[in-house]
Design a protein around this motif. Structure first.
Motif, PDB file in Angstrom:
ATOM      1  N   GLN A   1       7.909   7.905   7.328  1.00 22.09           N
ATOM      2  CA  GLN A   1       8.357   8.353   8.649  1.00 22.09           C
ATOM      3  C   GLN A   1       8.561   7.163   9.580  1.00 22.09           C
ATOM      4  N   ARG A   2       7.715   6.157   9.413  1.00 15.71           N
ATOM      5  CA  ARG A   2       7.842   4.990  10.290  1.00 15.71           C
ATOM      6  C   ARG A   2       9.210   4.322  10.110  1.00 15.71           C
ATOM      7  N   ALA A   3       9.676   4.279   8.869  1.00 18.03           N
ATOM      8  CA  ALA A   3      10.994   3.684   8.604  1.00 18.03           C
ATOM      9  C   ALA A   3      12.089   4.492   9.300  1.00 18.03           C
TER      10      ALA A   3
ATOM     11  N   GLU B   1       0.829  -1.218   0.000  1.00 17.86           N
ATOM     12  CA  GLU B   1       0.000   0.000   0.000  1.00 17.86           C
ATOM     13  C   GLU B   1       0.861   1.264   0.000  1.00 17.86           C
ATOM     14  N   LYS B   2       2.191   1.088   0.203  1.00 22.03           N
ATOM     15  CA  LYS B   2       3.074   2.258   0.135  1.00 22.03           C
ATOM     16  C   LYS B   2       3.404   2.621  -1.307  1.00 22.03           C
ATOM     17  N   THR B   3       3.228   1.676  -2.226  1.00 21.10           N
ATOM     18  CA  THR B   3       3.574   1.939  -3.627  1.00 21.10           C
ATOM     19  C   THR B   3       2.454   1.473  -4.574  1.00 21.10           C
TER      20      THR B   3
ATOM     21  N   CYS C   1      21.357  -9.656  14.906  1.00 19.07           N
ATOM     22  CA  CYS C   1      20.673 -10.810  14.310  1.00 19.07           C
ATOM     23  C   CYS C   1      19.348 -10.413  13.669  1.00 19.07           C
ATOM     24  N   ASP C   2      18.929  -9.150  13.817  1.00 18.75           N
ATOM     25  CA  ASP C   2      17.665  -8.685  13.237  1.00 18.75           C
ATOM     26  C   ASP C   2      17.922  -7.932  11.943  1.00 18.75           C
ATOM     27  N   GLU C   3      16.913  -7.930  11.086  1.00 17.18           N
ATOM     28  CA  GLU C   3      16.990  -7.106   9.883  1.00 17.18           C
ATOM     29  C   GLU C   3      16.359  -5.749  10.181  1.00 17.18           C
ATOM     30  N   THR C   4      17.167  -4.690  10.186  1.00 17.01           N
ATOM     31  CA  THR C   4      16.605  -3.337  10.282  1.00 17.01           C
ATOM     32  C   THR C   4      16.649  -2.766   8.870  1.00 17.01           C
ATOM     33  N   PHE C   5      15.495  -2.392   8.337  1.00 14.70           N
ATOM     34  CA  PHE C   5      15.414  -2.010   6.921  1.00 14.70           C
ATOM     35  C   PHE C   5      15.853  -0.559   6.746  1.00 14.70           C
TER      36      PHE C   5
ATOM     37  N   MET D   1      15.783   4.954  13.998  1.00 12.69           N
ATOM     38  CA  MET D   1      16.258   5.663  15.196  1.00 12.69           C
ATOM     39  C   MET D   1      16.099   4.772  16.431  1.00 12.69           C
ATOM     40  N   ALA D   2      14.997   4.007  16.483  1.00 15.12           N
ATOM     41  CA  ALA D   2      14.791   3.098  17.618  1.00 15.12           C
ATOM     42  C   ALA D   2      15.870   2.012  17.614  1.00 15.12           C
ATOM     43  N   ALA D   3      16.206   1.527  16.422  1.00 11.39           N
ATOM     44  CA  ALA D   3      17.260   0.501  16.324  1.00 11.39           C
ATOM     45  C   ALA D   3      18.582   1.077  16.819  1.00 11.39           C
ATOM     46  N   LEU D   4      18.854   2.345  16.488  1.00 11.98           N
ATOM     47  CA  LEU D   4      20.119   2.955  16.932  1.00 11.98           C
ATOM     48  C   LEU D   4      20.162   3.093  18.454  1.00 11.98           C
ATOM     49  N   ASP D   5      19.004   3.390  19.076  1.00 15.26           N
ATOM     50  CA  ASP D   5      18.961   3.425  20.552  1.00 15.26           C
ATOM     51  C   ASP D   5      19.345   2.059  21.109  1.00 15.26           C
TER      52      ASP D   5
END
Ligand code: UN1
Length: 512
Positions: free
Chosen positions: A347-349, A193-195, A397-401, A354-358
């Motif tokens: 914006q969510r991405a 739905e984003k594209t 071990c996680d995929e951060t997009f 930013m949450a991943a960087l924390d």
């Protein structure tokens, strides 16, 4: 319409038949959908581009039943004639390559060269499929019984459900849709739905070719969310194969639902791809490959490079070169040819990055370059980010997009391979070395555990001729080239007896 005249977004949209408000369901005709609107946003400005009215449950029913009927006719067309239709679609894609590439860039945010590359990937896929339409080979076997002949043949499967992600909004459809088409299947596309606009534009082109050539409506579209379209599709017994691209979470849900009805699924899910750099590597080549893999598409490919293993002898030098290259990456309007990195998709991405960087910082990671959102402008821009990491950080071990690259150091290749494989995902991988033994060790049975393993080539940017997909939580599916077509057909083993006796296999006697 030429490139020069496409000066505004509205010129671009009208060149592709995209309206300010579009219908989100197609099955040989556009249905007047009236589900909730999705708004397509230009990620480089945050502005609305156009809207789509999503499909309702009645639209869903209509599209699926038309797709079933279309399949019944299409499967009777000889495969090379089906290939001819795909060839004609490719002709149209060639004519519209520039506009479509620009629309991919406008709606998804990848730089124009990559937007155009994505349309080229569709064209390559069409060409491959045209050839394939004359090569849907089955084997023949020598029967153990006299005057018997055994062979296998491949029949079309049925309507194929294609669930695609925002990051490759059109190419991944083409991987599935063109192969499915020459195999004799109709297909139903649920784009992200984003594209949605790129999906509307491509469906217009493909639908027109079908109509002009009196072919049944095999390229169909349903735009809507998980509840409106995704879940009904995965539960629907009329759709024997669901091919889904997206996160591991999504794939787990799709896989379980489809397995429940003993359907087939073809999953292309998360990646956590790594490059191993040996002391003897060509470091210029390596640097360029790492940059394209980690920063290209703003780190939003399934194949993006997320982990970099540096052998101790070259680690300091490589880090220094990377920090200097990262600091000079041009970030901005993806339509501008001097720009290397566009925005994230929404914006969510940005928030997720930013949450991943924390979390990275909490777990002891050290950000050595980047690490911020670009708040000096509109749109969803971030800095490409380098993190010195240790293998015990769970987040690695996680995929951060997002464009975050973890840097690790190692002593021996065995150690690097062990750590390389110690993540749940298994999509793409690469080693940079000029030593033949190291290269072969990486590709050997005890080497990389990924679906794709490269030497002196980065993790992303695969050609369509190979089978694309990965192991473990990446889902095990294979799409695009090689013999991936087999997933879109059903295999039938046929034994013919042209003798007067009825011998039984394995020498069994059953005399009446
Ligand atoms: C994806 O990110 O889902 O190999 C697909 C590549 C592209 C396809 C990526 N050809 O990077």
């Amino acid at each position: 319409m030429t490139v020069q005249t496409l000066t505004t977004h509205s010129d671009l949209l009208s060149a592709l038949g995209v309206e300010p408000v579009n219908n989100g369901a197609y099955c040989g005709e556009w249905l007047s959908t009236n589900g909730p609107e999705v708004i397509s946003i230009d990620p480089s400005t945050g502005n609305e581009i156009a809207r789509v009215k999503t499909a309702t449950s009645e639209d869903y029913e209509r599209v699926v039943s038309v797709s079933v009927e279309a399949f019944h006719e299409w499967r009777t067309w000889p495969a090379p004639r089906r290939g001819e239709i795909v060839r004609l679609v490719a002709d149209e894609l060639r004519k519209h390559k520039d506009e479509l590439g620009r629309l991919v860039t406008l709606e998804m945010g990848k730089i124009l060269s990559e937007g155009l590359g994505e349309v080229q990937e569709m064209i390559d896929m069409a060409d491959f499929s045209v050839g394939l339409s004359r090569q849907l080979y089955g084997l023949s076997m020598h029967s153990e019984r006299a005057k018997h002949r055994m062979y296998e043949q491949w029949h079309p499967l049925g309507p194929v459900g294609i669930i695609s992600a925002f990051n490759f909004p059109v190419a991944v459809w083409a991987w599935n849709a063109f192969v499915a088409a020459v195999c004799g299947d109709s297909n139903i596309w649920k784009p992200s739905e984003k594209t949605p606009l790129t999906a509307v534009a491509v469906t217009r082109i493909a639908g027109r070719v079908l109509k002009e050539n009196s072919a049944p409506p095999i390229f169909n579209l349903l735009i809507g969310d998980r509840h409106q379209v995704g879940e009904p599709m995965t539960q629907d017994k009329r759709i024997p194969l669901i091919s889904a691209t997206g996160s591991t979470g999504m794939g787990r849900a799709v896989g379980q639902t489809v397995a429940q009805r003993i359907g087939r699924s073809l999953l292309e899910l998360g990646g956590n791809n790594a490059i191993v750099v040996m002391d003897d590597a060509d470091l210029d080549l390596t640097l360029r490959a790492v940059l394209f893999g980690a920063v290209g598409t703003a780190g939003q490919r399934c194949t993006s490079t997320r982990r970099l293993f540096l052998q101790k002898g070259i680690a300091a030098e490589m880090k220094e070169s990377l920090i200097s290259a990262y600091s000079s990456i041009s970030i901005g309007d993806p339509m501008d040819p001097s720009i290397l990195m566009g925005p994230l998709v929404d914006q969510r991405a940005v928030d997720d990055m930013m949450a991943a960087l924390d979390t990275i910082r909490e777990q002891g990671g050290r950000v050595v370059c980047g690490g911020h959102a670009k708040t000096d402008r509109d749109g969803f821009f971030v800095e490409p980010t380098l993190v010195e990491a240790t293998p015990d950080m769970p987040i690695t071990c996680d995929e951060t997009f997002a464009p975050i690259l973890y840097l690790f150091e190692f002593d021996t290749l065995d150690e690097a391979i062990e750590r390389h494989n110690a993540v749940p995902q298994g999509l793409s991988s690469a080693i940079f070395t000029l030593n033949m033994r190291s290269a072969e060790r990486f590709l050997s049975v005890a080497g990389s555990d990924c679906g794709i393993a490269n030497v002196n080539i980065g993790t992303s940017g695969a050609e369509i001729g190979g089978a694309f997909g990965g192991e473990k939580e990446t889902g095990g599916g294979r799409e695009a080239g090689s013999d991936s077509w087999k997933a879109y057909m059903r295999r039938q083993t046929c034994t013919l007896n042209y003798g007067e006796e009825l011998p039984l296999a394995q020498g069994v006697e059953f005399k009446v």
